[in-house]
Design a protein around this motif. Structure first.
Motif, PDB file in Angstrom:
ATOM      1  N   GLU A 149      13.914   0.847   9.831  1.00 41.51           N
ATOM      2  CA  GLU A 149      12.687   1.196   9.112  1.00 41.51           C
ATOM      3  C   GLU A 149      12.142  -0.065   8.452  1.00 41.51           C
ATOM      4  N   LEU A 150      10.860  -0.319   8.668  1.00 40.63           N
ATOM      5  CA  LEU A 150      10.230  -1.524   8.151  1.00 40.63           C
ATOM      6  C   LEU A 150       9.335  -1.253   6.958  1.00 40.63           C
ATOM      7  N   LEU A 151       8.670  -0.095   6.962  1.00 44.14           N
ATOM      8  CA  LEU A 151       7.635   0.174   5.965  1.00 44.14           C
ATOM      9  C   LEU A 151       7.359   1.658   5.906  1.00 44.14           C
ATOM     10  N   ALA A 152       6.901   2.120   4.757  1.00 41.97           N
ATOM     11  CA  ALA A 152       6.502   3.520   4.609  1.00 41.97           C
ATOM     12  C   ALA A 152       5.207   3.582   3.802  1.00 41.97           C
ATOM     13  N   LEU A 153       4.433   4.612   4.061  1.00 40.13           N
ATOM     14  CA  LEU A 153       3.170   4.855   3.359  1.00 40.13           C
ATOM     15  C   LEU A 153       3.144   6.299   2.896  1.00 40.13           C
ATOM     16  N   PHE A 154       2.793   6.483   1.644  1.00 39.55           N
ATOM     17  CA  PHE A 154       2.512   7.822   1.133  1.00 39.55           C
ATOM     18  C   PHE A 154       1.150   7.757   0.480  1.00 39.55           C
ATOM     19  N   ALA A 155       0.249   8.624   0.904  1.00 35.52           N
ATOM     20  CA  ALA A 155      -1.111   8.642   0.365  1.00 35.52           C
ATOM     21  C   ALA A 155      -1.436  10.042  -0.149  1.00 35.52           C
ATOM     22  N   GLN A 156      -2.148  10.098  -1.269  1.00 35.99           N
ATOM     23  CA  GLN A 156      -2.604  11.371  -1.820  1.00 35.99           C
ATOM     24  C   GLN A 156      -3.929  11.751  -1.165  1.00 35.99           C
ATOM     25  N   PRO A 157      -4.138  13.038  -0.922  1.00 34.14           N
ATOM     26  CA  PRO A 157      -5.385  13.483  -0.285  1.00 34.14           C
ATOM     27  C   PRO A 157      -6.657  13.162  -1.079  1.00 34.14           C
ATOM     28  N   ASP A 158      -6.527  12.765  -2.355  1.00 34.00           N
ATOM     29  CA  ASP A 158      -7.722  12.407  -3.124  1.00 34.00           C
ATOM     30  C   ASP A 158      -8.337  11.097  -2.631  1.00 34.00           C
ATOM     31  N   GLY A 159      -7.591  10.344  -1.800  1.00 31.27           N
ATOM     32  CA  GLY A 159      -8.107   9.107  -1.238  1.00 31.27           C
ATOM     33  C   GLY A 159      -8.071   7.924  -2.182  1.00 31.27           C
ATOM     34  N   ARG A 160      -7.607   8.123  -3.403  1.00 37.18           N
ATOM     35  CA  ARG A 160      -7.578   7.042  -4.386  1.00 37.18           C
ATOM     36  C   ARG A 160      -6.167   6.510  -4.631  1.00 37.18           C
ATOM     37  N   ARG A 161      -5.174   7.367  -4.471  1.00 35.94           N
ATOM     38  CA  ARG A 161      -3.808   6.968  -4.815  1.00 35.94           C
ATOM     39  C   ARG A 161      -2.942   6.889  -3.562  1.00 35.94           C
ATOM     40  N   TRP A 162      -2.264   5.749  -3.410  1.00 35.98           N
ATOM     41  CA  TRP A 162      -1.356   5.537  -2.291  1.00 35.98           C
ATOM     42  C   TRP A 162      -0.302   4.509  -2.696  1.00 35.98           C
ATOM     43  N   VAL A 163       0.798   4.512  -1.980  1.00 32.43           N
ATOM     44  CA  VAL A 163       1.842   3.521  -2.177  1.00 32.43           C
ATOM     45  C   VAL A 163       2.446   3.179  -0.818  1.00 32.43           C
ATOM     46  N   VAL A 164       2.692   1.895  -0.593  1.00 31.64           N
ATOM     47  CA  VAL A 164       3.362   1.382   0.600  1.00 31.64           C
ATOM     48  C   VAL A 164       4.626   0.713   0.089  1.00 31.64           C
ATOM     49  N   TRP A 165       5.757   0.989   0.749  1.00 29.58           N
ATOM     50  CA  TRP A 165       6.999   0.371   0.298  1.00 29.58           C
ATOM     51  C   TRP A 165       7.904  -0.004   1.459  1.00 29.58           C
ATOM     52  N   ALA A 166       8.755  -0.982   1.188  1.00 34.01           N
ATOM     53  CA  ALA A 166       9.778  -1.422   2.136  1.00 34.01           C
ATOM     54  C   ALA A 166      11.112  -0.827   1.691  1.00 34.01           C
ATOM     55  N   PRO A 167      12.040  -0.625   2.612  1.00 31.73           N
ATOM     56  CA  PRO A 167      13.344  -0.070   2.246  1.00 31.73           C
ATOM     57  C   PRO A 167      14.071  -0.869   1.157  1.00 31.73           C
ATOM     58  N   GLU A 168      13.783  -2.169   1.055  1.00 29.86           N
ATOM     59  CA  GLU A 168      14.420  -3.013   0.035  1.00 29.86           C
ATOM     60  C   GLU A 168      13.913  -2.712  -1.374  1.00 29.86           C
ATOM     61  N   GLY A 169      12.846  -1.916  -1.495  1.00 26.69           N
ATOM     62  CA  GLY A 169      12.328  -1.548  -2.807  1.00 26.69           C
ATOM     63  C   GLY A 169      11.023  -2.224  -3.187  1.00 26.69           C
ATOM     64  N   TYR A 170      10.572  -3.202  -2.400  1.00 30.58           N
ATOM     65  CA  TYR A 170       9.286  -3.820  -2.681  1.00 30.58           C
ATOM     66  C   TYR A 170       8.171  -2.835  -2.374  1.00 30.58           C
ATOM     67  N   TYR A 171       7.133  -2.839  -3.208  1.00 30.28           N
ATOM     68  CA  TYR A 171       6.036  -1.907  -2.956  1.00 30.28           C
ATOM     69  C   TYR A 171       4.701  -2.501  -3.373  1.00 30.28           C
TER      70      TYR A 171
END
Length: 179
Positions: A149-171
């Motif tokens: 796993e290289l990267l993950a994305l979680f986005a809220q349906p409001d279109g304003r809030r999102w976070v991208v993170w790496a398994p190492e904890g960087y975001y």
């Protein structure tokens, strides 16, 4: 339907609702999430057919088949999504519990635990990355060669809030996205 990617996987189109409804696009270069984006014919969806590979009975099934031969899954494991690599050398099954990578002969190359049902999977046009959309709302990028796993994305349906993170904890997150 499902996830659509740019050739290198740096731009991803997905839906917040079933069947790709309420679409959004995340572009990594600009760290921008866009709701209801304009159509982009350069984005690629999952390939589900390839010469010499007939993958059948994979939709909501516990006995998917490659060229008539059952693929090995765990007992009670249900297949939910499929994507074949652009060169036809591998394919992915997203299931209730795993994202599984098989070679074109049906031998499992690797599998990774799924954080939720793997409802959709797509492979980048350059064949280097697999991206899966899971029932927990995340979209995750995996290296094709070994499933790392290289990267993950979680986005809220409001279109304003999102976070991208790496398994190492960087975001990296939008304003309020770290919450």
């Amino acid at each position: 339907q499902g996830i659509h990617l740019s050739k290198t996987g740096g731009k991803v189109l997905f839906g917040f609702e079933q069947w790709g409804k309420y679409p959004a696009c995340f572009f990594f270069a600009d760290s921008q999430l866009t709701l209801d984006p304009p159509e982009d014919k350069h984005l690629l969806g999952p390939i589900t057919e390839a010469k010499g590979m007939v993958i059948a009975d994979w939709v909501h099934s516990d006995v998917p088949k490659l060229n008539g031969k059952p693929l090995v899954l765990s007992q009670y494991e249900i297949s939910r999504s499929l994507a074949i690599s652009p060169d036809g050398s591998r394919f992915f099954l997203g299931t209730e519990w795993y994202l599984r990578c098989f070679d074109r002969k049906g031998k499992e190359a690797w599998r990774v635990y799924a954080p939720g049902i793997a409802w959709t999977v797509t492979i980048s046009g350059d064949g280097r990355l697999a991206v899966a959309g899971f029932g927990d709302g995340s979209r995750r990028w995996y290296r094709m060669t070994d499933g790392e796993e290289l990267l993950a994305l979680f986005a809220q349906p409001d279109g304003r809030r999102w976070v991208v993170w790496a398994p190492e904890g960087y975001y990296h997150a939008s304003t309020g996205g770290e919450d």
